[in-house]
Design a protein around this motif. Sequence first.
Motif, PDB file in Angstrom:
ATOM      1  N   THR A 220       0.830  -1.203   0.000  1.00 39.27           N
ATOM      2  CA  THR A 220       0.000   0.000   0.000  1.00 39.27           C
ATOM      3  C   THR A 220       0.865   1.253   0.000  1.00 39.27           C
ATOM      4  O   THR A 220       0.583   2.222  -0.720  1.00 39.27           O
ATOM      5  CB  THR A 220      -0.922  -0.008   1.233  1.00 39.27           C
ATOM      6  N   SER A 221       1.929   1.241   0.799  1.00 40.90           N
ATOM      7  CA  SER A 221       2.822   2.401   0.858  1.00 40.90           C
ATOM      8  C   SER A 221       3.481   2.661  -0.486  1.00 40.90           C
ATOM      9  O   SER A 221       3.562   3.811  -0.937  1.00 40.90           O
ATOM     10  CB  SER A 221       3.877   2.177   1.938  1.00 40.90           C
ATOM     11  N   LEU A 222       3.934   1.603  -1.157  1.00 44.21           N
ATOM     12  CA  LEU A 222       4.563   1.777  -2.473  1.00 44.21           C
ATOM     13  C   LEU A 222       3.571   2.333  -3.483  1.00 44.21           C
ATOM     14  O   LEU A 222       3.912   3.198  -4.296  1.00 44.21           O
ATOM     15  CB  LEU A 222       5.117   0.443  -2.968  1.00 44.21           C
ATOM     16  N   ASN A 226       3.705   5.956  -5.411  1.00 39.79           N
ATOM     17  CA  ASN A 226       3.760   5.950  -6.871  1.00 39.79           C
ATOM     18  C   ASN A 226       2.980   7.104  -7.482  1.00 39.79           C
ATOM     19  O   ASN A 226       3.177   7.437  -8.648  1.00 39.79           O
ATOM     20  CB  ASN A 226       3.214   4.609  -7.388  1.00 39.79           C
ATOM     21  N   LEU A 227       2.101   7.745  -6.685  1.00 39.64           N
ATOM     22  CA  LEU A 227       1.183   8.736  -7.230  1.00 39.64           C
ATOM     23  C   LEU A 227       1.673  10.143  -6.940  1.00 39.64           C
ATOM     24  O   LEU A 227       2.282  10.411  -5.909  1.00 39.64           O
ATOM     25  CB  LEU A 227      -0.216   8.543  -6.627  1.00 39.64           C
ATOM     26  N   SER A 232      -5.509  10.490  -8.401  1.00 35.87           N
ATOM     27  CA  SER A 232      -5.068   9.311  -9.135  1.00 35.87           C
ATOM     28  C   SER A 232      -5.123   8.097  -8.220  1.00 35.87           C
ATOM     29  O   SER A 232      -5.246   8.215  -6.999  1.00 35.87           O
ATOM     30  CB  SER A 232      -3.644   9.504  -9.671  1.00 35.87           C
ATOM     31  N   VAL A 233      -5.032   6.921  -8.825  1.00 38.58           N
ATOM     32  CA  VAL A 233      -5.104   5.697  -8.036  1.00 38.58           C
ATOM     33  C   VAL A 233      -4.193   4.650  -8.673  1.00 38.58           C
ATOM     34  O   VAL A 233      -4.005   4.618  -9.889  1.00 38.58           O
ATOM     35  CB  VAL A 233      -6.553   5.169  -7.945  1.00 38.58           C
ATOM     36  N   THR A 246      -4.205  -1.534  -2.878  1.00 40.54           N
ATOM     37  CA  THR A 246      -4.569  -0.318  -3.597  1.00 40.54           C
ATOM     38  C   THR A 246      -4.199   0.894  -2.767  1.00 40.54           C
ATOM     39  O   THR A 246      -4.092   0.822  -1.530  1.00 40.54           O
ATOM     40  CB  THR A 246      -6.080  -0.295  -3.905  1.00 40.54           C
ATOM     41  N   SER A 247      -3.984   2.002  -3.453  1.00 44.00           N
ATOM     42  CA  SER A 247      -3.713   3.257  -2.755  1.00 44.00           C
ATOM     43  C   SER A 247      -4.989   3.920  -2.276  1.00 44.00           C
ATOM     44  O   SER A 247      -4.950   4.755  -1.369  1.00 44.00           O
ATOM     45  CB  SER A 247      -2.958   4.211  -3.693  1.00 44.00           C
TER      46      SER A 247
END
Length: 605
Positions: A220-222, A226-227, A232-233, A246-247
């Motif tokens: 989740t942290s990665l 990434n965003l 964004s997701v 998921t973020s």
Amino acid sequence: MRHPIRRAKTYYNNMMLQTKFTITHLLITTIPMLVMFLFFYGKLYNMVLAYTVRSEQTASAMTIPQIDLLIDTILTAQKDLEGHPYYRKLFHSRDYRTADPLTDSADAIDFCRLAEKTIDGEYITDIRIYMDLPNSQPIFYKKDTRRIFRPMSEARGAYWHGIFQGNRSYSSLFCPEFYLSPIEVKESGDMAFITKASIPYNEDLRTCYIAIYYSKAPFTSLLKNNLSRDTSVAYIINDRDSTVATSNHGLAGIYHFSYGKVRDYFMSSDNFIMKKILGEDVYAGFYHIQKTNWFMVAVIPTKSIIQKSVLIVIGFFFIYLICIITAFLIATKLSHSITNRISSVILQMSRVRSGPPTPLPDSVYHDEIGGLIDTYNYMTRAMNQLIAEQNKAAEDLRLAEFHTLQAQINPHFLYNTMDMINWLAKQGRTDEVSEAIVDLSRFYKLTLSRKETLSTIADELEHANIYVRLQNMRYHQVIDLVNDMPDYMMDCTIPKLTFQPVVENAILHGLLEKIPKGGTIVITGWLEENAAVILISDDGVGIPEDKLSGLLSGKGTSKTGTNIAVFNTHRRLQILYGPEYGLTYNSVPGKGTEVELRVRTAVIP
């Protein structure tokens, strides 16, 4: 027409200086910014779009290797368990008919200790082995084994157990959170990697499951890192169309792509592509996660890009307003500085006695004071140009000598390596030729990867390791390279190709002249005041006193061979750091040689 222009010019010339400065600076500031805004306004959206997509592509390309590393950690833990003797005896041996004799064995206890050691509590949170054996088996209640070995009844309520039962072809399964039972999530972890095995019991094979539980938090942290924006997701899905991590759960549901579409999109493009979801245009990128059936999906809604464009326009207007206010204040200040101009020139000229001349700001007006400033500035620029040209000439000379010396080393190593590869090819040893070429490619990739002439000790050690591997291919693994360099010195800077010539000289003129050929090279180091010292020693034949004295002086050194490479290395260090730095040779014929490299201490940030 001339009269209005003349009247306007006269009116302007009759204005107060403060008013002139204010109007002039406001025009100078306003007109270019207004023209620039009108020019870029139509292209602003495309510029923001290209930048946003490029940023997400870069972030995703950096995220995927980190996710692969998390998966490798789990698979490595599984391999460590499989490599234990008790595991092989339990699941691969067919020499016994009951599991009871193993429950009290020292191997079982040692296996449980290995499993406990593998659990780090942060990422790998638990390890359990579910066995389809009677609950009365001692392995389930013994103090040293009950923590790891569990009866199958504890697993039958989990969704993953149903998947294995429904599809007998599954041998392993990466399980997201909802595949696990509530008790597993609470006590063991919110994700798991489960492999299927079997154990003989009472002349029958009983099913077992080896479950390595791990945390979803790193994934989740990665994904969140990434965003570049909250709208964004990024999410990960598996081949059962389940969301692994998921973020943002809400946005992942809105911008969901099925596994089949993700796989097709991934095969057709490796860039972000525009798609339409629920009537909304989005940019989406698709990335496969190695060694799993997972894909990572990153989605950027176009509405967020439009919002960003609007924010940029608003920010531009604020900057524009600040520039106007700043210009007004500067113009006001300048009107009060006229009387100080002559004093500024005198003060600036007096500073020439203590240092190089410094020019004044160019005068806007062509009066007597302006002419004095222009003349002084011209003289200052001419003097500074002469000083700069003199300094540049000295620096160019120093760098030219440095690069010339370094160029003599690179072809030397390439020639020797290509000669060895040619020798291997003539013998038909194609696999070793391939390995040698890969090593040679890696060597020059490290050497040429930066424009700077400096590298780290860690990179230089890798250079030396590559060189020794190449030489061992030719001389049948007779050379040992021992790296005893302290970790705190690995980031110290050092000129590229410093270790390799010394190591090459030790091999060719030390180890390979022994009977039988071979020996050991040890590289170590330590820090002293304002210096890093590296010691390269070998147990070769040593260097006679008459040759040792001329090795670093260049006397009697041929223009080819390892001697010139060592001499050039010594000269490079002295050119860069000074005459007190460089190489020092100490050798005892018949016993070996020690080479001390001394450089100024520095660390690459």
